[in-house]
Design an enzyme around this catalytic site. Structure first.
Site, PDB file in Angstrom:
ATOM      1  NE  ARG A 146       6.979   0.752   5.057  1.00 25.21           N
ATOM      2  CZ  ARG A 146       5.766   0.202   4.943  1.00 25.21           C
ATOM      3  NH1 ARG A 146       5.639  -1.070   4.607  1.00 25.21           N
ATOM      4  NH2 ARG A 146       4.688   0.913   5.160  1.00 25.21           N
ATOM      5  NE  ARG A 157      -1.671  -2.257   2.703  1.00 29.95           N
ATOM      6  CZ  ARG A 157      -1.731  -3.526   2.250  1.00 29.95           C
ATOM      7  NH1 ARG A 157      -2.743  -3.905   1.529  1.00 29.95           N
ATOM      8  NH2 ARG A 157      -0.784  -4.398   2.547  1.00 29.95           N
ATOM      9  CB  THR A 158       3.309   2.639   2.363  1.00 24.48           C
ATOM     10  OG1 THR A 158       2.540   2.103   3.435  1.00 24.48           O
ATOM     11  CG2 THR A 158       3.794   4.025   2.725  1.00 24.48           C
ATOM     12  CE  LYS A 164      26.568  -2.623  -5.538  1.00 23.01           C
ATOM     13  NZ  LYS A 164      26.703  -1.495  -6.465  1.00 23.01           N
ATOM     14  CG  HIS A 199       3.181   3.837   8.687  1.00 22.75           C
ATOM     15  ND1 HIS A 199       3.281   4.699   7.612  1.00 22.75           N
ATOM     16  CD2 HIS A 199       2.860   2.625   8.157  1.00 22.75           C
ATOM     17  CE1 HIS A 199       3.030   4.043   6.494  1.00 22.75           C
ATOM     18  NE2 HIS A 199       2.781   2.775   6.796  1.00 22.75           N
TER      19      HIS A 199
HETATM   20  N1   CP Z   1      -0.370  -0.005   5.833  1.00 26.13           N
HETATM   21  C1   CP Z   1       0.851  -0.286   5.300  1.00 26.13           C
HETATM   22  O1   CP Z   1       1.874   0.325   5.667  1.00 26.13           O
HETATM   23  O2   CP Z   1       0.828  -1.259   4.347  1.00 26.13           O
HETATM   24  P1   CP Z   1       2.096  -1.727   3.508  1.00 26.13           P
HETATM   25  O3   CP Z   1       3.066  -2.374   4.484  1.00 26.13           O
HETATM   26  O4   CP Z   1       1.567  -2.658   2.475  1.00 26.13           O
HETATM   27  O5   CP Z   1       2.726  -0.495   2.921  1.00 26.13           O
END
Ligand code: CP
Length: 303
Positions: free
Chosen positions: A101, A51-52, A80, A129
């Protein structure tokens, strides 16, 4: 130049503005179709995501911009031994904004100190998040019309669930929000967050029973037990199915309960619940794209 590392980097007024922009995008997407022409978003994902990452990329594409990036650390020079700081310094030469991320808490903050373009924290370990929280807030706003006077149940892995931590921080800024924290003893909300709730005088209860909590909830935020954060497979297997939301458990729930889940789900919500009008987690997915469009516009200072 601004980054977004933590949801409280945004004021309540700025969150209201982002929600208003997202609602305007939903009403009239064509108006925004070229707003980011010639702008580039880089998605640097050192940890898996559906999603993100894809919603950030869809958001930039729908704004008329372009996207580049990688979806796993082993597809980048991190494999590396390159540092996060050197990676973002490099990518800042190619892109106007970066969504990142990383499994290590605080990595996006380090990145923001070494980079000349805005960094968006797209999830850092078990910490924060913030853009999931923006998706949650847009969904609550569209479903309920307000954030005040809500009883918010959070259920599952409240220890490692970064979406839970960010959403608690966001909602404590509104009037008369009560939290019902539903988890096994081993997966309770971290002590530092409980200390903050106590210090601010925010009402909360901690319980192990979803059934007992259900009747008073306005929002039920289900979460996955975060297998990737466990050190011990045995503990994960013992705790993973602690809570499974099924249709019969909703018998005592309010008729206008709003059920959220940041997804991915494993077993926490029975698929049969998806057709219940109270299930809002796929609306939440779509809202995530619109609010990320609004955020990109804000951080790039595009009018
Ligand atoms: N909600 C969320 O962060 O989903 P993903 O891990 O799929 O990005």
């Amino acid at each position: 130049m601004r980054s977004l590392l933590d949801i409280v980097d945004l004021t309540v007024e700025e969150i209201d503005e982002l929600i208003a922009t997202a609602n305007d995008i939903i009403a009239d997407p064509d108006k925004y179709a070229e707003k980011c022409k010639r702008k580039k978003l880089a998605t640097l994902f050192f940890e898996p995501s559906t999603r993100t990452r894809l919603s950030f990329e869809a958001a930039m594409l729908e704004l008329g911009g372009s996207v580049l990036g990688f979806s796993a650390a082993n597809n980048s020079s991190a494999a590396k031994g390159e540092s996060v700081a050197d990676t973002v310094k490099t990518v800042g030469c190619y892109a106007d904004i970066i969504a990142m991320r990383h499994p290590k808490e605080g990595a996006p903050m380090i990145a923001s100190m070494r980079c000349d373009v805005p960094i968006i924290n797209a999830g850092d370990g078990g910490h924060n998040h913030p853009t999931q929280t923006l998706a949650d807030l847009l969904t609550i706003n569209r479903e309920k019309g307000h954030f005040d006077n809500l009883v918010v149940g959070m259920c599952g892995d409240l220890k490692f669930g970064r979406t839970v931590h960010s959403l608690i921080h966001a909602l404590t800024r509104y009037e008369n929000v009560k939290f019902v924290l539903i988890s096994p003893d081993e997966l309770k909300v971290p002590e530092y967050i409980i200390d903050e709730l106590n210090k601010e005088g925010i009402p909360y209860v901690e319980t192990t029973s979803l059934e007992e909590a259900m009747p008073e909830l306005d929002i039920l935020y289900m979460t996955r037990v975060q297998q990737e954060r466990f050190f011990n497979e045995e503990d994960y297997l013992r705790l993973k199915d602690s809570y499974i939301l099924t249709l019969d458990k909703l018998d005592t729930a309010k008729k206008d309960l709003c059920i959220l889940h940041p997804l991915p789900r494993v077993n926490e919500i029975s698929v049969a619940v998806d057709d219940d009008p109270r299930a809002c987690y796929f609306k939440q997915v779509l809202n995530g794209k619109y609010i990320r469009m609004a955020l990109i516009l804000k951080l790039l200072e595009v009018a």
